[in-house]
Design an enzyme around this catalytic site. Structure first.
Site, PDB file in Angstrom:
ATOM      1  N   TYR A 141      -1.905  -0.104  10.171  1.00  0.00           N
ATOM      2  CA  TYR A 141      -1.962  -0.515   8.762  1.00  0.00           C
ATOM      3  C   TYR A 141      -0.694  -0.082   8.031  1.00  0.00           C
ATOM      4  O   TYR A 141      -0.077  -0.870   7.300  1.00  0.00           O
ATOM      5  CB  TYR A 141      -3.194   0.095   8.100  1.00  0.00           C
ATOM      6  CG  TYR A 141      -3.395  -0.333   6.665  1.00  0.00           C
ATOM      7  CD1 TYR A 141      -3.844  -1.609   6.348  1.00  0.00           C
ATOM      8  CD2 TYR A 141      -3.144   0.555   5.616  1.00  0.00           C
ATOM      9  CE1 TYR A 141      -4.044  -1.994   5.034  1.00  0.00           C
ATOM     10  CE2 TYR A 141      -3.336   0.177   4.300  1.00  0.00           C
ATOM     11  CZ  TYR A 141      -3.782  -1.096   4.014  1.00  0.00           C
ATOM     12  OH  TYR A 141      -3.961  -1.482   2.705  1.00  0.00           O
TER      13      TYR A 141
ATOM     14  N   SER B 142       0.848  -1.189   0.000  1.00  0.00           N
ATOM     15  CA  SER B 142       0.000   0.000   0.000  1.00  0.00           C
ATOM     16  C   SER B 142       0.880   1.234   0.000  1.00  0.00           C
ATOM     17  O   SER B 142       1.955   1.245   0.613  1.00  0.00           O
ATOM     18  CB  SER B 142      -0.894   0.025   1.242  1.00  0.00           C
ATOM     19  OG  SER B 142      -1.603   1.253   1.338  1.00  0.00           O
TER      20      SER B 142
END
Length: 267
Positions: free
Chosen positions: A142, A129
């Site tokens: 995250y 990501s």
């Protein structure tokens, strides 16, 4: 001979888009899901696999090899979102996120490497990501789990280079998927010192996902990587400003970049 592709997390979102696109290009695609029976309309075969269960990983890989004789491409796509103030995020949820986003992909890689080494060929694409390139407020867990997978890939590449196995990262920005519905949200707790700012940032995060690009762009990026003879270490796909934010992180002083993030999230 068509290449055999295994995609973890292939029942929805980015994984589903990748699988469907590669199927149209003539690849033999196997996707995975913890509950494949829930997706009878899948356009490619789904196998049972939980990245937190090593036995299920080994069984899925065994099935692919017994069916097709090889695994040419592994796409480590299975992942989970998580939001919340780090102070108020339960330890069990932090560990669960790392199990899915970091330890799971590592275990799938470790399980597939013997087969690829026997073939003397293979490509592993880890879906990370753009959030993994920076510590984002209320998405710190995250960011950390995806950033760790980026670094693991860098190390893995050097360790497996003698086996004719390639590995790369593909970092998407925000895409229109169901990740927001499936991720863990630490609750916006009334009276919490984070209540106002976390509530505001959480709303902005969900809006960014809802307005995200079509995940077919990630599928196209994967297709190009598969057809690249010598893939780069890192790839990014997404909106221009999201990709450019990684460049800014690299060239700006830390505190200047931090101020940009604070301004962006209005905190």
């Amino acid at each position: 001979m068509s290449k055999v592709v295994l995609i973890t997390g292939g029942s929805s979102g980015i994984g589903k888009s990748i699988g469907e696109f590669l199927t149209t290009k003539g690849y033999e695609v196997f996707g995975t899901s913890r509950n494949p029976d829930r997706y009878p309309a899948s356009k490619f075969r789904l196998l049972a696999l939980d990245v937190a269960d090593i036995t299920s990983i080994e069984n899925a890989i065994k099935t692919v090899v017994e069916t097709s004789g090889r695994i040419d491409v592994l796409i480590n796509n299975a992942g989970a979102g998580i939001t919340g103030p780090i102070e108020e995020t339960p330890d069990v949820e932090i560990k669960r996120n790392f199990e899915t986003n970091l330890f799971g992909p590592i275990n799938v890689i470790k399980a597939v490497l013997p087969q690829m080494r026997q073939q003397n060929s293979g490509l592993i694409i880890n879906i990370t990501s753009i959030a993994g390139y920076m510590g984002l407020p209320y998405r710190g867990i995250y960011s950390a789990s995806k950033g760790a997978l980026e670094l693991i890939t860098e190390a893995f590449r050097m360790e497996i280079k003698d086996f004719s196995i390639q590995m790369t990262n593909l970092a998407p920005g925000d895409f229109a998927t169901n990740i927001a519905a499936g991720r863990f949200h630490a609750p916006v707790t009334k009276g919490s010192p984070y209540e106002t700012k976390y509530g505001s940032v959480l709303k902005a995060i969900d809006e960014d996902v809802d307005k995200g690009n079509d995940p077919s762009l990630v599928a196209n990026a994967v297709y190009k990587i598969i057809n690249t003879s010598n893939p780069k270490i890192h790839y990014k796909v997404g909106a221009f400003m999201q990709k450019f934010s990684v460049v800014l992180k690299r060239i700006l002083p830390d505190k200047v970049y931090e101020k940009l993030l604070l301004s962006h999230y209005k905190i």
